[in-house]
Scaffold this active site. Structure first.
Site, PDB file in Angstrom:
ATOM      1  N   HIS A 128     -21.766 111.140  30.383  1.00  0.00           N
ATOM      2  CA  HIS A 128     -23.082 110.526  30.559  1.00  0.00           C
ATOM      3  C   HIS A 128     -24.191 111.341  29.898  1.00  0.00           C
ATOM      4  O   HIS A 128     -25.300 110.859  29.745  1.00  0.00           O
ATOM      5  CB  HIS A 128     -23.365 110.366  32.056  1.00  0.00           C
ATOM      6  CG  HIS A 128     -24.001 109.069  32.436  1.00  0.00           C
ATOM      7  ND1 HIS A 128     -24.009 107.942  31.636  1.00  0.00           N
ATOM      8  CD2 HIS A 128     -24.665 108.716  33.571  1.00  0.00           C
ATOM      9  CE1 HIS A 128     -24.637 106.962  32.269  1.00  0.00           C
ATOM     10  NE2 HIS A 128     -25.051 107.412  33.442  1.00  0.00           N
ATOM     11  N   ASN A 156     -31.207 107.114  36.146  1.00  0.00           N
ATOM     12  CA  ASN A 156     -31.801 105.842  36.555  1.00  0.00           C
ATOM     13  C   ASN A 156     -33.323 105.829  36.532  1.00  0.00           C
ATOM     14  O   ASN A 156     -33.923 104.765  36.636  1.00  0.00           O
ATOM     15  CB  ASN A 156     -31.316 105.459  37.957  1.00  0.00           C
ATOM     16  CG  ASN A 156     -29.816 105.254  38.003  1.00  0.00           C
ATOM     17  OD1 ASN A 156     -29.119 105.359  36.992  1.00  0.00           O
ATOM     18  ND2 ASN A 156     -29.314 104.962  39.174  1.00  0.00           N
ATOM     19  N   TYR A 166     -23.461 118.370  35.613  1.00  0.00           N
ATOM     20  CA  TYR A 166     -23.427 117.205  34.725  1.00  0.00           C
ATOM     21  C   TYR A 166     -23.418 117.583  33.240  1.00  0.00           C
ATOM     22  O   TYR A 166     -23.234 116.716  32.386  1.00  0.00           O
ATOM     23  CB  TYR A 166     -24.638 116.298  34.980  1.00  0.00           C
ATOM     24  CG  TYR A 166     -24.673 115.730  36.363  1.00  0.00           C
ATOM     25  CD1 TYR A 166     -23.757 114.760  36.759  1.00  0.00           C
ATOM     26  CD2 TYR A 166     -25.615 116.156  37.289  1.00  0.00           C
ATOM     27  CE1 TYR A 166     -23.778 114.237  38.040  1.00  0.00           C
ATOM     28  CE2 TYR A 166     -25.640 115.637  38.570  1.00  0.00           C
ATOM     29  CZ  TYR A 166     -24.726 114.676  38.944  1.00  0.00           C
ATOM     30  OH  TYR A 166     -24.751 114.157  40.209  1.00  0.00           O
TER      31      TYR A 166
END
Length: 187
Positions: A21, A68, A16
């Site tokens: 993001h 999240n 990632y």
């Protein structure tokens, strides 16, 4: 001397690291590097570093719980160090802003950003400053999740790096002169 908490949002792990993001992580990483700060682990929820800026002690944080659940580290540090919401600032990506734009706001909804949504839920208030880094617009044909978890194209990187540089300047102004001045200069 006031104590501030500036958190950058993203997802942990090499897969990632260079995704859209993780723009929030990149802002906080760049700021920590400018200030010569090293990150250390905090309760298996993420990493934080302490720096001194404009007479304030500042915690720089990066949750490692995936986007999240970002509120676990942010609310944990805020409670442990007794940092009120008005001395928090959250940096994250925003698909609705054009690539390279940055926007500061004093409060508001999460705007679909799940990490910010969790922080608001954990702290019980939306009166939290935020610095959004534009990563949009998303192509019509792409799913939002695929887009934000995708990497920046080579041609986009200079624009992103410029935004990160402006974001770190905005953090300096925020800490020295307050959010309103930073908003006036950088929005």
């Amino acid at each position: 001397m006031a104590l501030f908490l500036i958190a950058g949002l993203g997802n942990p792990g090499a897969q990632y690291e260079k995704t859209r993001h993780n723009a929030g992580f990149r802002v906080v990483d760049a700021y920590a590097q400018q200030k010569g700060a090293d990150f250390q682990s905090w309760q298996n929820l993420g990493k934080y570093a302490k720096v001194s800026v404009s007479g304030h002690e500042v915690l720089l944080a990066k949750p490692e719980t995936y986007m999240n659940l970002s509120g676990q580290l942010v609310s944990g540090l805020a409670r442990f160090y007794k940092i009120p919401p008005q001395q928090l600032l959250i940096c994250f990506d925003d698909i609705s802003l054009p690539l390279g734009d940055i926007r500061l706001r004093a409060s508001g909804s999460a705007g679909g950003q799940k990490g910010m949504k969790h922080i608001i839920e954990q702290l019980g208030t939306d009166k939290i400053a935020r610095l959004r880094v534009g990563i949009g617009p998303k192509p019509e044909y792409m799913d939002a999740a695929d887009y934000v978890l995708g990497k920046f194209a080579k041609a986009e990187i200079p624009t992103l790096e410029s935004a990160i540089s402006r974001a770190t300047e905005a953090l300096d102004v925020y800490l020295s002169d307050g959010l309103e001045k930073a908003m006036n200069l950088f929005n």
